[in-house]
Design a protein around this motif. Structure first.
Motif, PDB file in Angstrom:
ATOM      1  N   ILE A   1     -31.459  81.441  18.917  1.00 57.45           N
ATOM      2  CA  ILE A   1     -32.285  80.240  18.784  1.00 57.45           C
ATOM      3  C   ILE A   1     -33.305  80.425  17.669  1.00 57.45           C
ATOM      4  O   ILE A   1     -33.545  79.513  16.857  1.00 57.45           O
ATOM      5  N   ALA A   2     -33.907  81.607  17.619  1.00 57.36           N
ATOM      6  CA  ALA A   2     -34.885  81.885  16.556  1.00 57.36           C
ATOM      7  C   ALA A   2     -34.227  81.818  15.183  1.00 57.36           C
ATOM      8  O   ALA A   2     -34.803  81.281  14.221  1.00 57.36           O
ATOM      9  N   THR A   3     -33.010  82.343  15.077  1.00 56.67           N
ATOM     10  CA  THR A   3     -32.284  82.312  13.803  1.00 56.67           C
ATOM     11  C   THR A   3     -31.957  80.873  13.405  1.00 56.67           C
ATOM     12  O   THR A   3     -32.110  80.471  12.234  1.00 56.67           O
ATOM     13  N   ILE A   4     -31.516  80.072  14.379  1.00 57.84           N
ATOM     14  CA  ILE A   4     -31.183  78.671  14.103  1.00 57.84           C
ATOM     15  C   ILE A   4     -32.434  77.901  13.680  1.00 57.84           C
ATOM     16  O   ILE A   4     -32.390  77.078  12.760  1.00 57.84           O
ATOM     17  N   ASP A   5     -33.554  78.169  14.333  1.00 59.91           N
ATOM     18  CA  ASP A   5     -34.811  77.505  13.958  1.00 59.91           C
ATOM     19  C   ASP A   5     -35.184  77.820  12.507  1.00 59.91           C
ATOM     20  O   ASP A   5     -35.650  76.936  11.772  1.00 59.91           O
ATOM     21  N   ALA A   6     -34.967  79.070  12.108  1.00 61.46           N
ATOM     22  CA  ALA A   6     -35.274  79.462  10.725  1.00 61.46           C
ATOM     23  C   ALA A   6     -34.348  78.727   9.753  1.00 61.46           C
ATOM     24  O   ALA A   6     -34.797  78.252   8.679  1.00 61.46           O
ATOM     25  N   GLU A   7     -33.071  78.603  10.097  1.00 63.69           N
ATOM     26  CA  GLU A   7     -32.122  77.893   9.230  1.00 63.69           C
ATOM     27  C   GLU A   7     -32.475  76.405   9.145  1.00 63.69           C
ATOM     28  O   GLU A   7     -32.377  75.791   8.075  1.00 63.69           O
ATOM     29  N   ILE A   8     -32.890  75.845  10.270  1.00 61.56           N
ATOM     30  CA  ILE A   8     -33.283  74.428  10.259  1.00 61.56           C
ATOM     31  C   ILE A   8     -34.487  74.220   9.355  1.00 61.56           C
ATOM     32  O   ILE A   8     -34.557  73.232   8.589  1.00 61.56           O
ATOM     33  N   ALA A   9     -35.434  75.156   9.389  1.00 58.19           N
ATOM     34  CA  ALA A   9     -36.629  75.043   8.538  1.00 58.19           C
ATOM     35  C   ALA A   9     -36.238  75.073   7.061  1.00 58.19           C
ATOM     36  O   ALA A   9     -36.774  74.297   6.243  1.00 58.19           O
ATOM     37  N   VAL A  10     -35.289  75.962   6.713  1.00 58.10           N
ATOM     38  CA  VAL A  10     -34.826  76.033   5.307  1.00 58.10           C
ATOM     39  C   VAL A  10     -34.152  74.728   4.906  1.00 58.10           C
ATOM     40  O   VAL A  10     -34.407  74.176   3.821  1.00 58.10           O
ATOM     41  N   GLN A  11     -33.283  74.216   5.768  1.00 55.56           N
ATOM     42  CA  GLN A  11     -32.567  72.974   5.467  1.00 55.56           C
ATOM     43  C   GLN A  11     -33.529  71.782   5.379  1.00 55.56           C
ATOM     44  O   GLN A  11     -33.312  70.858   4.581  1.00 55.56           O
ATOM     45  N   GLN A  12     -34.587  71.788   6.191  1.00 56.05           N
ATOM     46  CA  GLN A  12     -35.585  70.723   6.117  1.00 56.05           C
ATOM     47  C   GLN A  12     -36.275  70.721   4.754  1.00 56.05           C
ATOM     48  O   GLN A  12     -36.513  69.648   4.162  1.00 56.05           O
ATOM     49  N   GLN A  13     -36.576  71.900   4.252  1.00 53.86           N
ATOM     50  CA  GLN A  13     -37.193  71.987   2.929  1.00 53.86           C
ATOM     51  C   GLN A  13     -36.233  71.490   1.844  1.00 53.86           C
ATOM     52  O   GLN A  13     -36.629  70.749   0.919  1.00 53.86           O
TER      53      GLN A  13
ATOM     54  N   LYS B   1     -28.079  74.624  18.369  1.00 58.33           N
ATOM     55  CA  LYS B   1     -29.260  75.067  19.114  1.00 58.33           C
ATOM     56  C   LYS B   1     -29.199  74.596  20.571  1.00 58.33           C
ATOM     57  O   LYS B   1     -29.527  75.346  21.503  1.00 58.33           O
ATOM     58  N   LYS B   2     -28.759  73.344  20.786  1.00 58.91           N
ATOM     59  CA  LYS B   2     -28.623  72.823  22.148  1.00 58.91           C
ATOM     60  C   LYS B   2     -27.611  73.638  22.939  1.00 58.91           C
ATOM     61  O   LYS B   2     -27.794  73.905  24.135  1.00 58.91           O
ATOM     62  N   SER B   3     -26.529  74.044  22.268  1.00 57.75           N
ATOM     63  CA  SER B   3     -25.504  74.841  22.921  1.00 57.75           C
ATOM     64  C   SER B   3     -26.066  76.192  23.368  1.00 57.75           C
ATOM     65  O   SER B   3     -25.781  76.658  24.477  1.00 57.75           O
ATOM     66  N   VAL B   4     -26.870  76.807  22.508  1.00 54.81           N
ATOM     67  CA  VAL B   4     -27.461  78.096  22.860  1.00 54.81           C
ATOM     68  C   VAL B   4     -28.486  77.926  23.986  1.00 54.81           C
ATOM     69  O   VAL B   4     -28.595  78.771  24.880  1.00 54.81           O
ATOM     70  N   HIS B   5     -29.244  76.817  23.949  1.00 55.24           N
ATOM     71  CA  HIS B   5     -30.193  76.543  25.041  1.00 55.24           C
ATOM     72  C   HIS B   5     -29.453  76.403  26.374  1.00 55.24           C
ATOM     73  O   HIS B   5     -29.929  76.876  27.404  1.00 55.24           O
ATOM     74  N   ALA B   6     -28.279  75.760  26.341  1.00 51.85           N
ATOM     75  CA  ALA B   6     -27.469  75.626  27.556  1.00 51.85           C
ATOM     76  C   ALA B   6     -27.008  76.999  28.039  1.00 51.85           C
ATOM     77  O   ALA B   6     -26.960  77.264  29.255  1.00 51.85           O
ATOM     78  N   GLU B   7     -26.678  77.866  27.078  1.00 52.53           N
ATOM     79  CA  GLU B   7     -26.274  79.232  27.434  1.00 52.53           C
ATOM     80  C   GLU B   7     -27.428  79.977  28.099  1.00 52.53           C
ATOM     81  O   GLU B   7     -27.235  80.682  29.097  1.00 52.53           O
ATOM     82  N   VAL B   8     -28.637  79.796  27.556  1.00 56.97           N
ATOM     83  CA  VAL B   8     -29.815  80.444  28.133  1.00 56.97           C
ATOM     84  C   VAL B   8     -30.061  79.917  29.550  1.00 56.97           C
ATOM     85  O   VAL B   8     -30.376  80.677  30.469  1.00 56.97           O
ATOM     86  N   LYS B   9     -29.908  78.602  29.718  1.00 58.61           N
ATOM     87  CA  LYS B   9     -30.101  77.997  31.033  1.00 58.61           C
ATOM     88  C   LYS B   9     -29.104  78.556  32.044  1.00 58.61           C
ATOM     89  O   LYS B   9     -29.447  78.830  33.202  1.00 58.61           O
ATOM     90  N   SER B  10     -27.852  78.728  31.603  1.00 60.00           N
ATOM     91  CA  SER B  10     -26.834  79.293  32.473  1.00 60.00           C
ATOM     92  C   SER B  10     -27.159  80.737  32.840  1.00 60.00           C
ATOM     93  O   SER B  10     -27.003  81.153  34.004  1.00 60.00           O
ATOM     94  N   LEU B  11     -27.649  81.499  31.866  1.00 64.81           N
ATOM     95  CA  LEU B  11     -28.029  82.888  32.120  1.00 64.81           C
ATOM     96  C   LEU B  11     -29.215  82.954  33.081  1.00 64.81           C
ATOM     97  O   LEU B  11     -29.275  83.837  33.941  1.00 64.81           O
ATOM     98  N   ASP B  12     -30.156  82.021  32.936  1.00 63.43           N
ATOM     99  CA  ASP B  12     -31.302  81.981  33.854  1.00 63.43           C
ATOM    100  C   ASP B  12     -30.842  81.732  35.291  1.00 63.43           C
ATOM    101  O   ASP B  12     -31.360  82.331  36.235  1.00 63.43           O
ATOM    102  N   ALA B  13     -29.870  80.830  35.437  1.00 57.20           N
ATOM    103  CA  ALA B  13     -29.346  80.532  36.776  1.00 57.20           C
ATOM    104  C   ALA B  13     -28.678  81.781  37.371  1.00 57.20           C
ATOM    105  O   ALA B  13     -28.863  82.086  38.561  1.00 57.20           O
ATOM    106  N   ARG B  14     -27.914  82.487  36.549  1.00 58.35           N
ATOM    107  CA  ARG B  14     -27.257  83.703  37.028  1.00 58.35           C
ATOM    108  C   ARG B  14     -28.278  84.796  37.354  1.00 58.35           C
ATOM    109  O   ARG B  14     -28.121  85.542  38.328  1.00 58.35           O
ATOM    110  N   LEU B  15     -29.336  84.859  36.546  1.00 58.00           N
ATOM    111  CA  LEU B  15     -30.405  85.824  36.810  1.00 58.00           C
ATOM    112  C   LEU B  15     -31.104  85.516  38.132  1.00 58.00           C
ATOM    113  O   LEU B  15     -31.389  86.426  38.924  1.00 58.00           O
ATOM    114  N   ASN B  16     -31.376  84.234  38.357  1.00 52.68           N
ATOM    115  CA  ASN B  16     -32.007  83.844  39.619  1.00 52.68           C
ATOM    116  C   ASN B  16     -31.129  84.204  40.810  1.00 52.68           C
ATOM    117  O   ASN B  16     -31.627  84.636  41.857  1.00 52.68           O
ATOM    118  N   GLN B  17     -29.823  84.024  40.609  1.00 47.52           N
ATOM    119  CA  GLN B  17     -28.878  84.356  41.679  1.00 47.52           C
ATOM    120  C   GLN B  17     -28.903  85.853  41.985  1.00 47.52           C
ATOM    121  O   GLN B  17     -28.936  86.266  43.148  1.00 47.52           O
TER     122      GLN B  17
END
Length: 299
Positions: free
Chosen positions: A94-106, A153-169
């Motif tokens: 996510i951090a890497t994607i945010d950096a790429e988005i910032a470059v593309q915005q410029q 980025k949304k796809s990776v956020h979904a992956e993080v959400k899934s990992l959080d659910a598994r961690l909670n389990q």
């Protein structure tokens, strides 16, 4: 046609009943008979593993909320570490994607400024139509690239959400590995020993609160009008072979439907009648009452 021995058999049963209940006042029969029972709770394992600790024993009194057993959590903790590693990697994406988005915005801002200049130049015929098309195409390309990165980025956020659910389990399973006694009571039976391998759902022990027991008895339809919830009644239990001990209790439940008299405690003639079950709560501070003990009720 009745046999002659039948009357003698009935008389014998009557004498036997009087002998059994000899401690009653004036040797009279009680109004109802039954057995004491309690709510028995079976505590089971929620996870699988080696039983590292097991501190309960039969007959022991255990407080509610006390930790009584621990099941091995090594594999669960290893799984948790693995999931945490995957989550950290996803957060890094996510951090890497945010950096790429910032470059593309410029780049997009630069392309938009260039497009505005070319449009102004085109009005003054200082730029060709091809130059304008190229500038517009460059802006659209930048916008699509940013959209693609946002989707990624949304796809990776979904992956993080899934990992959080598994961690909670997994964390819940680790918590479940620490067996907490649910109620205050006396341990009736244990089913396992320390260091045994237990599976999910395996019964560990059975416990019941014996501070107050319930006497389940039966009354006839003729007796029912004199029975009411909350009514104080006299309870008789065996003190010795000749005497009864008197206790007090309160009626806590009355069946709404009739049932046939239990076969094991009535004669053949009485089994054709219907009765109503009742429950009487009886305090047991001294522990003299036991599950399955017979008792008598007088209204």
């Amino acid at each position: 046609m009745r046999y002659k021995g039948y009357s003698f058999y009935k008389a014998f049963l009557g004498v036997l009943l009087i002998v059994i209940t000899g401690g009653c006042s004036n040797n009279e029969k009680s109004d109802a008979y039954g057995q004491f029972e309690a709510v028995e709770t079976t505590v089971s394992s929620k996870v699988s593993g080696e039983l590292l600790s097991f501190t309960v024993s039969e007959g022991a009194t255990v407080a509610a909320g006390k930790e009584v057993a621990i099941i091995d959590t090594v594999q669960l903790n290893l799984k948790k570490d693995e999931l945490l590693s995957h989550r950290e990697a996803a957060e890094s994406k996510i951090a890497t994607i945010d950096a790429e988005i910032a470059v593309q915005q410029q780049k997009l801002e630069t392309a938009q400024k260039n497009l505005q200049r070319i449009r102004a130049m085109r009005k003054d015929s200082a730029a060709t139509e091809q130059q304008l098309d190229d500038a517009e195409g460059n802006v659209q390309t930048m916008q699509k690239q940013i959209q693609a990165l946002e989707t990624q980025k949304k796809s990776v956020h979904a992956e993080v959400k899934s990992l959080d659910a598994r961690l909670n389990q997994v964390e819940q399973q680790i918590d479940d590995a620490y067996i907490i006694n649910p109620i205050h009571g006396t341990v009736l039976t244990t089913f396992v020993e320390r260091h045994e391998l237990v599976g999910q759902g395996k019964p560990l022990y059975q416990i019941a609160n014996l501070d107050t027991l319930e006497l389940r008895a039966y009354v006839s339809g003729a007796q029912l009008p004199s029975v009411r919830l909350g009514q104080s009644v006299e309870i008789l239990v065996d003190k010795n072979s000749e005497e009864n001990q008197q206790l007090s209790g309160k009626i806590s439940w009355i069946a709404s439907q009739a049932e046939f008299t239990p076969k094991m405690i009535q004669t053949k003639e009485e089994r054709v009648t219907q009765v109503y079950a009742i429950k009487v709560k009886v305090p047991n501070p001294d522990g003299i009452l036991k599950i399955g003990m017979p008792g008598e009720v007088n209204f």
